[in-house]
Design an enzyme around this catalytic site. Structure first.
Site, short mmCIF file in Angstrom:
data_model
loop_
_atom_site.label_atom_id
_atom_site.label_comp_id
_atom_site.label_asym_id
_atom_site.label_seq_id
_atom_site.Cartn_x
_atom_site.Cartn_y
_atom_site.Cartn_z
N CYS A 164 0.76 -1.17 -0.35
CA CYS A 164 -0.27 -0.30 0.02
C CYS A 164 1.18 1.21 0.11
CB CYS A 164 -0.73 -0.27 1.70
SG CYS A 164 -2.47 1.24 1.14
N THR A 165 0.49 2.15 1.15
CA THR A 165 1.34 3.36 1.00
C THR A 165 2.32 3.53 1.54
OG1 THR A 165 -0.03 3.97 2.75
CG2 THR A 165 -0.42 5.47 0.76
#
Length: 207
Positions: free
Chosen positions: A100-101
């Protein structure tokens, strides 16, 4: 084989727990949750806290580095102790990975310059800002960097990595043990297929 999973405030739980379930089942795996400081680290929903087993200073040569994402990633983009640690351990790690981030954090630390990487659909601009090449794929392998797209893609990323480390049969065994055979009830798991109204609500929810 030491696997260091990084914690920071406002992380998304599945980003790290999915990979933990996969990678922690590999032969010889030793998983250690690490954070900049000792003490409980609370997730983005403020209802779950994880206690790191070690500080960054205490884990100096992990074989695998994994950093997840979450709303707290914005606070981890500035250069500092975490970035310094990531650059240091990356010199000796066999694999440096993100979910993800977490990828923009690796990029901000200077590790993904000119490399293909993926992240949550809402954060591709952050990857580009720090010199990475955004790839709209579920899992991307570039050199010894493996990045997974948003949240649930951490399981796919980890299974891909498990196949590289222990072979496809072992990775499939782990997949069977965790019974990972997704059959979602809705076709809304990608920005490419989700209804426009759902995308609009998701963007609003993410702020």
């Amino acid at each position: 084989m030491q696997i260091a999973i990084v914690l920071y405030p406002d992380f998304t739980a599945l980003d790290i727990i999915g990979p933990y379930e996969v990678l922690g089942r590999l032969p010889g795996a030793e998983v250690v949750f690490v954070a900049e400081d000792p003490g409980l680290v609370r997730n983005d929903q403020r209802s779950l806290s994880v206690s790191p087993e070690a500080t960054l200073d205490e884990v100096t040569e992990p074989d695998i580095v994994l950093i997840g994402g979450g709303p707290g990633f914005f606070g981890q983009l500035g250069d500092g102790k975490l970035h310094e640690w990531l650059r240091t351990v990356d010199r000796t790690s066999t694999w440096t990975t993100s979910v993800c981030t977490g990828a923009p954090i690796l990029a901000a630390a200077g590790l993904l310059q000119g490399r293909r990487a993926t992240t949550h659909w809402s954060a591709f601009g952050e990857l580009e800002r720090f010199g990475a090449i955004p790839a709209h794929e579920r899992v991307v392998v570039d050199g010894h960097y493996v990045t997974g797209a948003g949240v649930s893609a951490g399981i796919d990323m980890s299974l891909t990595l498990a196949g590289e480390i222990a072979g496809e049969e072992t990775a499939q065994m782990v997949q069977l043990i965790i019974e990972y055979a997704p059959e979602p009830p809705f076709r809304a798991g990608s920005i490419d297929v989700a209804p426009a109204s759902v995308v609009e609500r998701a963007r609003a929810a993410l702020g």
